[in-house]
Design a protein around this motif. Structure first.
Motif, PDB file in Angstrom:
ATOM      1  N   VAL A 296       0.846  -1.195   0.000  1.00  0.00           N
ATOM      2  CA  VAL A 296       0.000   0.000   0.000  1.00  0.00           C
ATOM      3  C   VAL A 296       0.883   1.247   0.000  1.00  0.00           C
ATOM      4  CG1 VAL A 296      -1.764   1.298   1.253  1.00  0.00           C
ATOM      5  CG2 VAL A 296      -1.833  -1.215   1.238  1.00  0.00           C
ATOM      6  N   PHE A 297       0.620   2.132  -0.961  1.00  0.00           N
ATOM      7  CA  PHE A 297       1.365   3.383  -1.072  1.00  0.00           C
ATOM      8  C   PHE A 297       0.395   4.550  -0.912  1.00  0.00           C
ATOM      9  CE2 PHE A 297       3.637   0.101  -3.296  1.00  0.00           C
ATOM     10  CZ  PHE A 297       4.972   0.323  -2.996  1.00  0.00           C
ATOM     11  N   LEU A 298       0.817   5.559  -0.143  1.00  0.00           N
ATOM     12  CA  LEU A 298      -0.062   6.696   0.155  1.00  0.00           C
ATOM     13  C   LEU A 298       0.680   8.008  -0.128  1.00  0.00           C
ATOM     14  CD1 LEU A 298      -1.546   5.269   3.476  1.00  0.00           C
ATOM     15  CD2 LEU A 298      -2.718   5.435   1.273  1.00  0.00           C
ATOM     16  N   PRO A 299      -0.075   9.065  -0.466  1.00  0.00           N
ATOM     17  CA  PRO A 299       0.585  10.295  -0.944  1.00  0.00           C
ATOM     18  C   PRO A 299       1.125  11.214   0.153  1.00  0.00           C
ATOM     19  CG  PRO A 299      -1.802  10.495  -1.143  1.00  0.00           C
ATOM     20  CD  PRO A 299      -1.537   9.119  -0.625  1.00  0.00           C
ATOM     21  N   ARG A 300       2.212  11.901  -0.197  1.00  0.00           N
ATOM     22  CA  ARG A 300       2.738  12.977   0.637  1.00  0.00           C
ATOM     23  C   ARG A 300       3.014  14.170  -0.277  1.00  0.00           C
ATOM     24  NH1 ARG A 300       8.023  11.561   3.726  1.00  0.00           N
ATOM     25  NH2 ARG A 300       9.117  12.076   1.784  1.00  0.00           N
ATOM     26  N   VAL A 301       2.484  15.323   0.084  1.00  0.00           N
ATOM     27  CA  VAL A 301       2.724  16.534  -0.703  1.00  0.00           C
ATOM     28  C   VAL A 301       4.167  16.981  -0.478  1.00  0.00           C
ATOM     29  CG1 VAL A 301       2.139  18.981  -0.946  1.00  0.00           C
ATOM     30  CG2 VAL A 301       0.321  17.285  -0.717  1.00  0.00           C
ATOM     31  N   GLU A 302       4.893  17.169  -1.584  1.00  0.00           N
ATOM     32  CA  GLU A 302       6.300  17.604  -1.506  1.00  0.00           C
ATOM     33  C   GLU A 302       6.431  19.097  -1.784  1.00  0.00           C
ATOM     34  OE1 GLU A 302       8.302  15.594  -0.290  1.00  0.00           O
ATOM     35  OE2 GLU A 302       7.558  13.587  -0.744  1.00  0.00           O
ATOM     36  N   SER A 303       5.577  19.631  -2.642  1.00  0.00           N
ATOM     37  CA  SER A 303       5.626  21.055  -2.971  1.00  0.00           C
ATOM     38  C   SER A 303       4.236  21.529  -3.388  1.00  0.00           C
ATOM     39  CB  SER A 303       6.633  21.324  -4.096  1.00  0.00           C
ATOM     40  OG  SER A 303       6.463  22.639  -4.598  1.00  0.00           O
ATOM     41  N   ILE A 304       3.646  22.400  -2.583  1.00  0.00           N
ATOM     42  CA  ILE A 304       2.336  22.950  -2.939  1.00  0.00           C
ATOM     43  C   ILE A 304       2.467  23.843  -4.168  1.00  0.00           C
ATOM     44  CG2 ILE A 304       0.493  24.506  -2.170  1.00  0.00           C
ATOM     45  CD1 ILE A 304       0.911  23.454   0.661  1.00  0.00           C
ATOM     46  N   LYS A 305       3.542  24.626  -4.215  1.00  0.00           N
ATOM     47  CA  LYS A 305       3.743  25.557  -5.327  1.00  0.00           C
ATOM     48  C   LYS A 305       3.863  24.819  -6.666  1.00  0.00           C
ATOM     49  CE  LYS A 305       6.864  29.236  -6.882  1.00  0.00           C
ATOM     50  NZ  LYS A 305       8.157  29.911  -6.639  1.00  0.00           N
ATOM     51  N   GLU A 306       4.601  23.699  -6.656  1.00  0.00           N
ATOM     52  CA  GLU A 306       4.817  22.942  -7.892  1.00  0.00           C
ATOM     53  C   GLU A 306       3.757  21.846  -8.097  1.00  0.00           C
ATOM     54  OE1 GLU A 306       8.772  21.390  -7.809  1.00  0.00           O
ATOM     55  OE2 GLU A 306       9.678  23.352  -7.436  1.00  0.00           O
ATOM     56  N   ARG A 307       2.784  21.779  -7.189  1.00  0.00           N
ATOM     57  CA  ARG A 307       1.731  20.748  -7.246  1.00  0.00           C
ATOM     58  C   ARG A 307       2.346  19.352  -7.352  1.00  0.00           C
ATOM     59  NH1 ARG A 307      -2.862  23.621 -11.094  1.00  0.00           N
ATOM     60  NH2 ARG A 307      -3.106  25.469  -9.818  1.00  0.00           N
ATOM     61  N   ARG A 308       3.352  19.125  -6.527  1.00  0.00           N
ATOM     62  CA  ARG A 308       4.105  17.871  -6.614  1.00  0.00           C
ATOM     63  C   ARG A 308       3.910  17.034  -5.363  1.00  0.00           C
ATOM     64  NH1 ARG A 308       9.271  16.973  -5.346  1.00  0.00           N
ATOM     65  NH2 ARG A 308       9.642  19.193  -5.025  1.00  0.00           N
ATOM     66  N   MET A 309       3.665  15.738  -5.544  1.00  0.00           N
ATOM     67  CA  MET A 309       3.544  14.828  -4.414  1.00  0.00           C
ATOM     68  C   MET A 309       4.295  13.536  -4.738  1.00  0.00           C
ATOM     69  SD  MET A 309      -0.357  13.362  -4.731  1.00  0.00           S
ATOM     70  CE  MET A 309      -0.745  12.070  -5.935  1.00  0.00           C
ATOM     71  N   SER A 310       4.608  12.775  -3.686  1.00  0.00           N
ATOM     72  CA  SER A 310       5.202  11.458  -3.879  1.00  0.00           C
ATOM     73  C   SER A 310       4.242  10.423  -3.296  1.00  0.00           C
ATOM     74  CB  SER A 310       6.576  11.376  -3.197  1.00  0.00           C
ATOM     75  OG  SER A 310       6.469  11.725  -1.831  1.00  0.00           O
ATOM     76  N   MET A 311       4.412   9.173  -3.705  1.00  0.00           N
ATOM     77  CA  MET A 311       3.547   8.084  -3.243  1.00  0.00           C
ATOM     78  C   MET A 311       4.455   7.098  -2.513  1.00  0.00           C
ATOM     79  SD  MET A 311       0.218   7.499  -3.475  1.00  0.00           S
ATOM     80  CE  MET A 311      -0.419   8.361  -4.914  1.00  0.00           C
ATOM     81  N   LEU A 312       4.281   6.995  -1.191  1.00  0.00           N
ATOM     82  CA  LEU A 312       5.229   6.267  -0.349  1.00  0.00           C
ATOM     83  C   LEU A 312       4.565   5.091   0.356  1.00  0.00           C
ATOM     84  CD1 LEU A 312       6.875   9.450   1.200  1.00  0.00           C
ATOM     85  CD2 LEU A 312       7.725   8.113  -0.728  1.00  0.00           C
TER      86      LEU A 312
END
Length: 217
Positions: free
Chosen positions: A88-104
């Motif tokens: 199971v992988f769940l999201p973490r926002v990495e940069s609000i400005k760049e609308r970037r998230m990772s799935m960990l």
């Protein structure tokens, strides 16, 4: 003066944004009006419909998400995923400005409650963890869906950005309450808005004509 084509495009974008904003407002108001018991029961019913599907049964690695307060609750789905031994992988926002998230990767349902919460009140994975790869199934959040499985998101754009860079071709599915389905017209979309392959709600299993066969009631 602007060329007519540029002018028309600007008007189209403005109209599309207005249509999206109006639908978001309508659906959010509808969700805010739901009683907590009803929300919990209907969320569990939608999750159960997905769990019974072939997409779910054949998936070994899934990307899911943790819910905000006034939206479909994914707890029961995540519990089943861990109980069945899926990764199971769940999201973490990495940069609000760049609308970037990772799935960990998450190691258990229990650890999620200890995670810090984002500005939206969503628990997010901490520390160094394996990033999602070789996913079989992605459960994509959304605010509204039509019968062709077009998706209207919350408007932040994190998933559109992440999906555009996603390797492989996992099945994209969504969970929805019946109150989030727009059955009489298309939801407003732009070329970069990624549709899902299927939508599971308490009363409906919708499949995308382009990716999964004819739309079904």
């Amino acid at each position: 003066a602007m060329r007519p084509s540029v002018c028309c495009f600007a008007a189209w974008v403005s109209g599309m944004e207005g249509a999206k904003k109006e639908l978001r407002s309508t659906i959010r108001a509808r969700l805010r009006g739901l009683e907590a018991d009803y929300l919990a029961a209907q969320s569990a019913a939608a999750c159960e419909r997905l769990v019974q599907s072939e997409e779910w049964r054949s998936a070994r690695a899934i990307a899911g998400y943790c819910s905000m307060a006034a939206e479909l609750q994914t707890d029961s789905l995540l519990r089943v995923a861990f109980a069945e031994g899926k990764r199971v992988f769940l999201p973490r926002v990495e940069s609000i400005k760049e609308r970037r998230m990772s799935m960990l990767e998450a190691s258990s349902f229990e650890e999620i409650s200890a995670w810090p919460k984002s500005k939206w009140g969503i628990p997010e994975p901490t520390g160094d963890r394996p990033e999602a790869r070789d996913l079989d199934l992605v459960v994509v959040p959304g605010l509204a869906f039509d019968t062709h499985c077009n998706r209207l998101g919350q408007g932040a754009g994190f998933y559109d950005t992440w999906l555009a860079e996603l390797a492989g071709s996992p099945r994209l599915v969504a969970l929805a309450l019946d109150e989030q389905l727009v059955l009489d017209r298309p939801v407003p979309t732009e070329p970069l808005d990624v549709p899902v392959d299927a939508v599971f709600s308490p009363s409906h299993h919708l499949t995308s004509p382009s990716r999964g066969g004819p739309a079904q009631p």
